[in-house]
Design a protein around this motif. Sequence first.
Motif, short mmCIF file in Angstrom:
data_model
loop_
_atom_site.label_atom_id
_atom_site.label_comp_id
_atom_site.label_asym_id
_atom_site.label_seq_id
_atom_site.Cartn_x
_atom_site.Cartn_y
_atom_site.Cartn_z
N TRP A 1 0.84 -1.22 0.00
CA TRP A 1 0.00 0.00 0.00
C TRP A 1 0.86 1.25 0.00
O TRP A 1 0.59 2.21 -0.72
CB TRP A 1 -0.92 0.02 1.22
N THR A 2 1.89 1.23 0.81
CA THR A 2 2.79 2.38 0.88
C THR A 2 3.44 2.62 -0.49
O THR A 2 3.50 3.76 -0.96
CB THR A 2 3.88 2.15 1.95
N GLN A 3 3.87 1.55 -1.14
CA GLN A 3 4.47 1.68 -2.46
C GLN A 3 3.46 2.22 -3.47
O GLN A 3 3.78 3.07 -4.29
CB GLN A 3 5.04 0.32 -2.91
N GLN A 4 2.23 1.72 -3.41
CA GLN A 4 1.18 2.19 -4.32
C GLN A 4 0.90 3.68 -4.11
O GLN A 4 0.73 4.43 -5.06
CB GLN A 4 -0.11 1.39 -4.12
N LYS B 1 2.92 5.93 -2.96
CA LYS B 1 4.06 6.69 -3.49
C LYS B 1 3.98 6.80 -5.01
O LYS B 1 4.19 7.86 -5.57
CB LYS B 1 5.38 6.02 -3.09
N GLU B 2 3.68 5.68 -5.66
CA GLU B 2 3.58 5.69 -7.12
C GLU B 2 2.45 6.59 -7.60
O GLU B 2 2.61 7.34 -8.57
CB GLU B 2 3.39 4.26 -7.64
N GLU B 3 1.30 6.51 -6.92
CA GLU B 3 0.17 7.38 -7.28
C GLU B 3 0.53 8.85 -7.07
O GLU B 3 0.19 9.71 -7.89
CB GLU B 3 -1.06 7.02 -6.46
N ARG C 1 1.79 14.77 -13.47
CA ARG C 1 0.68 15.31 -14.25
C ARG C 1 0.47 16.80 -13.94
O ARG C 1 0.34 17.61 -14.85
CB ARG C 1 -0.59 14.50 -13.92
N GLU C 2 0.49 17.15 -12.67
CA GLU C 2 0.33 18.56 -12.29
C GLU C 2 1.50 19.40 -12.79
O GLU C 2 1.31 20.51 -13.29
CB GLU C 2 0.21 18.69 -10.77
N GLY C 3 2.71 18.87 -12.69
CA GLY C 3 3.89 19.60 -13.15
C GLY C 3 3.85 19.83 -14.65
O GLY C 3 4.21 20.91 -15.14
N LEU C 4 3.39 18.84 -15.38
CA LEU C 4 3.28 18.96 -16.83
C LEU C 4 2.28 20.05 -17.19
O LEU C 4 2.54 20.89 -18.06
CB LEU C 4 2.86 17.63 -17.46
#
Length: 103
Positions: A9-12, A14-16, A23-26
């Motif tokens: 869950w922690t890894q998910q 982080k990935e999300e 996406r926001e940076g783009l």
Amino acid sequence: MLAERVIEWTQQWKEEGLREGRREGLQEGLQEGRQQGLQQGLEAERALLMRQARRRFGEACAEALAPLLERCEETEALAEVGEWIVTCDSAEALLDRVRMRMA
């Protein structure tokens, strides 16, 4: 088993978070790029109008026109000024029209 799920869950999360951040940076980068491109286009158009006015009506007209054009942020208004440079009979007529349009 529960410890493994917590790690997954922690890894998910982080990935999300990374995907969302990218996406926001783009989107922010695209907005900034568009705004910068618009400003560069306006500056180039103003410079062209100044050269045209200087050639047609002289340096005094171009100097009087410069601050009026600097206030303008509309490409349509700048296009009108370009037409007026061609159609006006005198520097005074041109400047009067531009002052009225930019008011």
